[in-house]
Motif scaffolding. Structure first.
Motif, PDB file in Angstrom:
ATOM      1  N   MET A   1       0.830  -1.211   0.000  1.00  0.00           N
ATOM      2  CA  MET A   1       0.000   0.000   0.000  1.00  0.00           C
ATOM      3  C   MET A   1       0.865   1.262   0.000  1.00  0.00           C
ATOM      4  O   MET A   1       0.553   2.239  -0.684  1.00  0.00           O
ATOM      5  CB  MET A   1      -0.932   0.004   1.207  1.00  0.00           C
ATOM      6  CG  MET A   1      -2.079  -0.985   1.105  1.00  0.00           C
ATOM      7  SD  MET A   1      -3.143  -0.657  -0.291  1.00  0.00           S
ATOM      8  CE  MET A   1      -3.854   0.896   0.189  1.00  0.00           C
ATOM      9  N   ALA A   2       1.950   1.240   0.753  1.00  0.00           N
ATOM     10  CA  ALA A   2       2.841   2.400   0.784  1.00  0.00           C
ATOM     11  C   ALA A   2       3.475   2.629  -0.592  1.00  0.00           C
ATOM     12  O   ALA A   2       3.587   3.772  -1.054  1.00  0.00           O
ATOM     13  CB  ALA A   2       3.925   2.202   1.841  1.00  0.00           C
ATOM     14  N   THR A   3       3.856   1.550  -1.253  1.00  0.00           N
ATOM     15  CA  THR A   3       4.440   1.671  -2.585  1.00  0.00           C
ATOM     16  C   THR A   3       3.413   2.202  -3.578  1.00  0.00           C
ATOM     17  O   THR A   3       3.723   3.063  -4.407  1.00  0.00           O
ATOM     18  CB  THR A   3       4.975   0.304  -3.053  1.00  0.00           C
ATOM     19  OG1 THR A   3       5.908  -0.176  -2.084  1.00  0.00           O
ATOM     20  CG2 THR A   3       5.652   0.403  -4.394  1.00  0.00           C
ATOM     21  N   ALA A   4       2.198   1.698  -3.508  1.00  0.00           N
ATOM     22  CA  ALA A   4       1.153   2.153  -4.427  1.00  0.00           C
ATOM     23  C   ALA A   4       0.840   3.628  -4.211  1.00  0.00           C
ATOM     24  O   ALA A   4       0.685   4.389  -5.175  1.00  0.00           O
ATOM     25  CB  ALA A   4      -0.094   1.303  -4.244  1.00  0.00           C
ATOM     26  N   CYS A   5       0.766   4.049  -2.956  1.00  0.00           N
ATOM     27  CA  CYS A   5       0.489   5.465  -2.670  1.00  0.00           C
ATOM     28  C   CYS A   5       1.622   6.365  -3.165  1.00  0.00           C
ATOM     29  O   CYS A   5       1.382   7.447  -3.706  1.00  0.00           O
ATOM     30  CB  CYS A   5       0.260   5.670  -1.173  1.00  0.00           C
ATOM     31  SG  CYS A   5      -1.290   4.964  -0.596  1.00  0.00           S
ATOM     32  N   SER A   6       2.855   5.908  -3.000  1.00  0.00           N
ATOM     33  CA  SER A   6       3.998   6.686  -3.485  1.00  0.00           C
ATOM     34  C   SER A   6       3.962   6.802  -5.004  1.00  0.00           C
ATOM     35  O   SER A   6       4.267   7.860  -5.562  1.00  0.00           O
ATOM     36  CB  SER A   6       5.307   6.033  -3.056  1.00  0.00           C
ATOM     37  OG  SER A   6       5.399   5.996  -1.664  1.00  0.00           O
ATOM     38  N   ALA A   7       3.605   5.719  -5.685  1.00  0.00           N
ATOM     39  CA  ALA A   7       3.535   5.751  -7.143  1.00  0.00           C
ATOM     40  C   ALA A   7       2.442   6.706  -7.614  1.00  0.00           C
ATOM     41  O   ALA A   7       2.642   7.476  -8.561  1.00  0.00           O
ATOM     42  CB  ALA A   7       3.284   4.350  -7.678  1.00  0.00           C
ATOM     43  N   VAL A   8       1.292   6.687  -6.956  1.00  0.00           N
ATOM     44  CA  VAL A   8       0.201   7.591  -7.339  1.00  0.00           C
ATOM     45  C   VAL A   8       0.615   9.037  -7.108  1.00  0.00           C
ATOM     46  O   VAL A   8       0.356   9.915  -7.940  1.00  0.00           O
ATOM     47  CB  VAL A   8      -1.085   7.243  -6.556  1.00  0.00           C
ATOM     48  CG1 VAL A   8      -2.131   8.333  -6.698  1.00  0.00           C
ATOM     49  CG2 VAL A   8      -1.625   5.908  -7.019  1.00  0.00           C
TER      50      VAL A   8
ATOM     51  N   GLY B   1       0.999  11.888  -9.989  1.00  0.00           N
ATOM     52  CA  GLY B   1       0.269  13.152  -9.883  1.00  0.00           C
ATOM     53  C   GLY B   1       1.186  14.354  -9.997  1.00  0.00           C
ATOM     54  O   GLY B   1       0.875  15.330 -10.687  1.00  0.00           O
ATOM     55  N   LEU B   2       2.336  14.293  -9.335  1.00  0.00           N
ATOM     56  CA  LEU B   2       3.294  15.403  -9.431  1.00  0.00           C
ATOM     57  C   LEU B   2       3.857  15.523 -10.840  1.00  0.00           C
ATOM     58  O   LEU B   2       4.047  16.625 -11.349  1.00  0.00           O
ATOM     59  CB  LEU B   2       4.424  15.212  -8.425  1.00  0.00           C
ATOM     60  CG  LEU B   2       4.067  15.467  -6.967  1.00  0.00           C
ATOM     61  CD1 LEU B   2       5.227  15.096  -6.059  1.00  0.00           C
ATOM     62  CD2 LEU B   2       3.684  16.913  -6.759  1.00  0.00           C
ATOM     63  N   GLY B   3       4.119  14.384 -11.460  1.00  0.00           N
ATOM     64  CA  GLY B   3       4.637  14.420 -12.825  1.00  0.00           C
ATOM     65  C   GLY B   3       3.649  15.037 -13.788  1.00  0.00           C
ATOM     66  O   GLY B   3       4.019  15.860 -14.640  1.00  0.00           O
ATOM     67  N   VAL B   4       2.385  14.680 -13.664  1.00  0.00           N
ATOM     68  CA  VAL B   4       1.362  15.263 -14.535  1.00  0.00           C
ATOM     69  C   VAL B   4       1.215  16.750 -14.250  1.00  0.00           C
ATOM     70  O   VAL B   4       1.105  17.567 -15.165  1.00  0.00           O
ATOM     71  CB  VAL B   4       0.018  14.519 -14.355  1.00  0.00           C
ATOM     72  CG1 VAL B   4      -1.129  15.276 -14.996  1.00  0.00           C
ATOM     73  CG2 VAL B   4       0.123  13.120 -14.925  1.00  0.00           C
TER      74      VAL B   4
END
Length: 120
Positions: free
Chosen positions: A56-63, A67-70
């Motif tokens: 879950m921590a990895t998934a949240c970091s990826a999201v 978001g920051l990249g977009v």
């Protein structure tokens, strides 16, 4: 040795002795049922709870990273061709810049500008 340390150590020793005596007084059938219940409880507990939290921590970091990249990609558009930047710079006229901000002329007429010229 402190008296509280001595009392605490005596209490621990007495409690351990009582525990050993209680274990010796249990019949083998009761001990077998207790061991089976303990093993069943530990086997039924999910062992991958920590892995789920890491996932879950990895998934949240990826999201968050996406978001920051977009956000940064949309806020600063990249020119389509390298020549586009030079054309934009060439199209800006220096007179337009000075007409928009006449502070340069005010500064040139001030005492500070003359002081810099004489200091050379």
């Amino acid at each position: 040795m402190n008296t509280t340390d001595h009392q605490s150590q005596a209490f621990d020793t007495h409690a351990r002795d009582l525990h050993q005596a209680a274990l010796g007084a249990l019949d083998p059938a009761t001990l077998a049922r207790l061991r089976a219940a303990r093993q069943g409880a530990t086997a039924a507990a999910p062992r991958h709870g920590r892995h789920r939290a890491l996932w879950m921590a990895t998934a949240c970091s990826a999201v968050l990273a996406l978001g920051l990249g977009v956000h940064f990609n949309l806020s600063s558009p990249v020119p389509s061709a390298p020549g586009a930047v030079s054309q934009q710079v060439a199209s800006v006229d220096a007179d337009e810049v000075l007409d928009q901000n006449p502070d340069l002329y005010v500064w040139l007429g001030s005492q500070n500008a003359l002081a810099m010229e004489y200091s050379r």
